[in-house]
Design a protein around this motif. Structure first.
Motif, mmCIF file in Angstrom:
data_model
loop_
_atom_site.group_PDB
_atom_site.id
_atom_site.type_symbol
_atom_site.label_atom_id
_atom_site.label_comp_id
_atom_site.label_asym_id
_atom_site.label_seq_id
_atom_site.Cartn_x
_atom_site.Cartn_y
_atom_site.Cartn_z
ATOM 1 N N THR A 193 0.152 -0.568 8.838
ATOM 2 C CA THR A 193 -0.836 -0.739 7.476
ATOM 3 C C THR A 193 -1.649 -2.059 7.835
ATOM 4 O O THR A 193 -2.835 -2.168 8.067
ATOM 5 N N TYR A 224 6.838 0.729 7.603
ATOM 6 C CA TYR A 224 5.352 1.223 7.528
ATOM 7 C C TYR A 224 4.420 -0.147 7.354
ATOM 8 O O TYR A 224 3.104 -0.215 7.761
ATOM 9 N N MET A 277 1.048 -1.134 0.114
ATOM 10 C CA MET A 277 0.151 0.044 0.053
ATOM 11 C C MET A 277 0.851 1.128 0.055
ATOM 12 O O MET A 277 1.942 1.473 0.656
ATOM 13 N N VAL A 291 -8.089 3.097 5.134
ATOM 14 C CA VAL A 291 -6.723 2.908 5.395
ATOM 15 C C VAL A 291 -5.740 3.187 4.241
ATOM 16 O O VAL A 291 -4.965 4.089 4.393
ATOM 17 N N ARG A 292 -6.358 3.206 2.995
ATOM 18 C CA ARG A 292 -5.598 3.892 1.824
ATOM 19 C C ARG A 292 -5.288 5.271 1.827
ATOM 20 O O ARG A 292 -4.472 5.829 1.684
ATOM 21 N N MET A 315 -2.871 6.053 4.637
ATOM 22 C CA MET A 315 -1.489 5.820 4.347
ATOM 23 C C MET A 315 -0.985 6.945 3.488
ATOM 24 O O MET A 315 0.039 7.060 3.233
ATOM 25 N N VAL A 324 2.612 4.815 0.792
ATOM 26 C CA VAL A 324 2.501 5.608 1.790
ATOM 27 C C VAL A 324 3.092 7.060 1.522
ATOM 28 O O VAL A 324 4.188 7.193 0.640
#
Length: 312
Positions: free
Chosen positions: A282, A278, A1, A294-295, A298, A3
């Motif tokens: 996540t 990180y 994902m 969450v996306r 981040m 960051v």
């Protein structure tokens, strides 16, 4: 994902250790290395221009720091400067790590707005008026007097807005925060601050300040510095989650980001001691929140803020 990280102090470390750079890293000295940024999925990193305390606050030393940013950060082939809104997403699409340059403390400008204009031409797009102390523009969070912006500080905010430099309120006194809120006509943000309701500290934001940032469309970079997370220490990822929870409870789910402060502190929350870790944060967030949220935490919220508010 992916960051986005709103604050690190690599330039400060390079000034303290001549010869150190992202081209010549030493992970015993640097928290942030390109390898770790890659491991952590970081596609956008803010680099702060903060002068070591031992150096005189002069325009010359500010320029020395910018030169190190060019020669020690941007010279790495994996890094790409982000100067305009369309470049925020372009870096990741090109397989690069986007780099934003921020000033942390305007002491070295010595009130010279020509210097600010020059630094903007050199890539500065974000600016925190002070660190924890007082200077010609304002009082910081550690100044007992607790004053706000000076007359020159208000002019600074106005000139930044004219140039397209976004104001960072993380180190301001409470009165300084509210003076920025009163003076600014564009959204502002907090690059590395937590919430005071959970950890009483002058560097953390009150609930009213969080609401004010939400109201103007700003973002809040939750930081991993343990003494901003909990007392007593040690701090963990669970403490980070508590601060995220609190901001969400105030209506800030689309305004949460992260500002690690890597290379700017002696220690961090256990489990996130450098950017390569990180994914641990996540994973913990995904156990608590839907993936789309969450996306946003981040990288999505931060990138949306910069796309909307950096000039084209």
């Amino acid at each position: 994902m992916d960051v986005a990280d709103l604050h690190c102090d690599v330039i400060y470390k390079m000034m303290e250790h001549p010869g150190l750079s992202l081209l010549n890293p030493d992970d015993r000295l640097l928290d942030v290395t390109v390898e770790r940024l890659r491991q952590g999925g970081v596609t956008l990193q803010v680099f702060a221009l903060f002068l070591p305390q031992a150096l005189p606050r002069t325009p010359e030393n500010m320029l020395r720091a910018v030169e190190l940013y060019f020669s020690g950060v941007l010279a790495h082939p994996d890094l790409m400067p982000v100067l305009r809104s369309q470049e925020v997403d372009a870096a990741g699409k090109m397989g690069k790590i986007g780099a934003l340059l921020s000033i942390e403390g305007v002491d070295g400008l010595q009130g010279h707005f020509w210097m600010l204009r020059l630094l903007h031409r050199m890539g500065v797009r974000l600016l925190g008026p002070t660190w924890n102390h007082a200077n010609w523009a304002c009082d910081g969070a550690g100044e007992p007097r607790g004053g706000g912006l000076t007359k020159a500080g208000r002019q600074l905010v106005q000139e930044c807005e004219r140039l397209g430099i976004l104001i960072d309120v993380s180190h301001l006194s409470d009165n300084g925060f509210w003076d920025v809120a009163e003076t600014a006509n564009r959204p502002f943000f907090a690059s590395h601050s937590n919430v005071r309701a959970l950890r009483t500290h002058s560097r953390n934001l009150t609930d009213d300040q969080v609401r004010a940032l939400i109201a103007v469309g700003g973002i809040i970079g939750v930081t991993f510095v343990p003494w901003f997370l909990t007392d007593p220490e040690p701090a963990s990822i669970q403490h980070i989650l508590r601060h995220v929870d609190h901001i969400c409870a105030l209506g800030g789910e689309r305004h949460i980001a992260f500002g690690s402060d890597f290379d700017g502190a002696e220690r961090y929350a256990q489990g996130v001691e450098h950017p390569g870790q990180y994914p641990r944060l996540t994973e913990a967030l995904l156990k608590r929140y839907p993936e789309n949220m969450v996306r946003g935490f981040m990288s999505g919220n931060a990138k949306r803020f910069f796309v909307k508010n950096l000039q084209n």
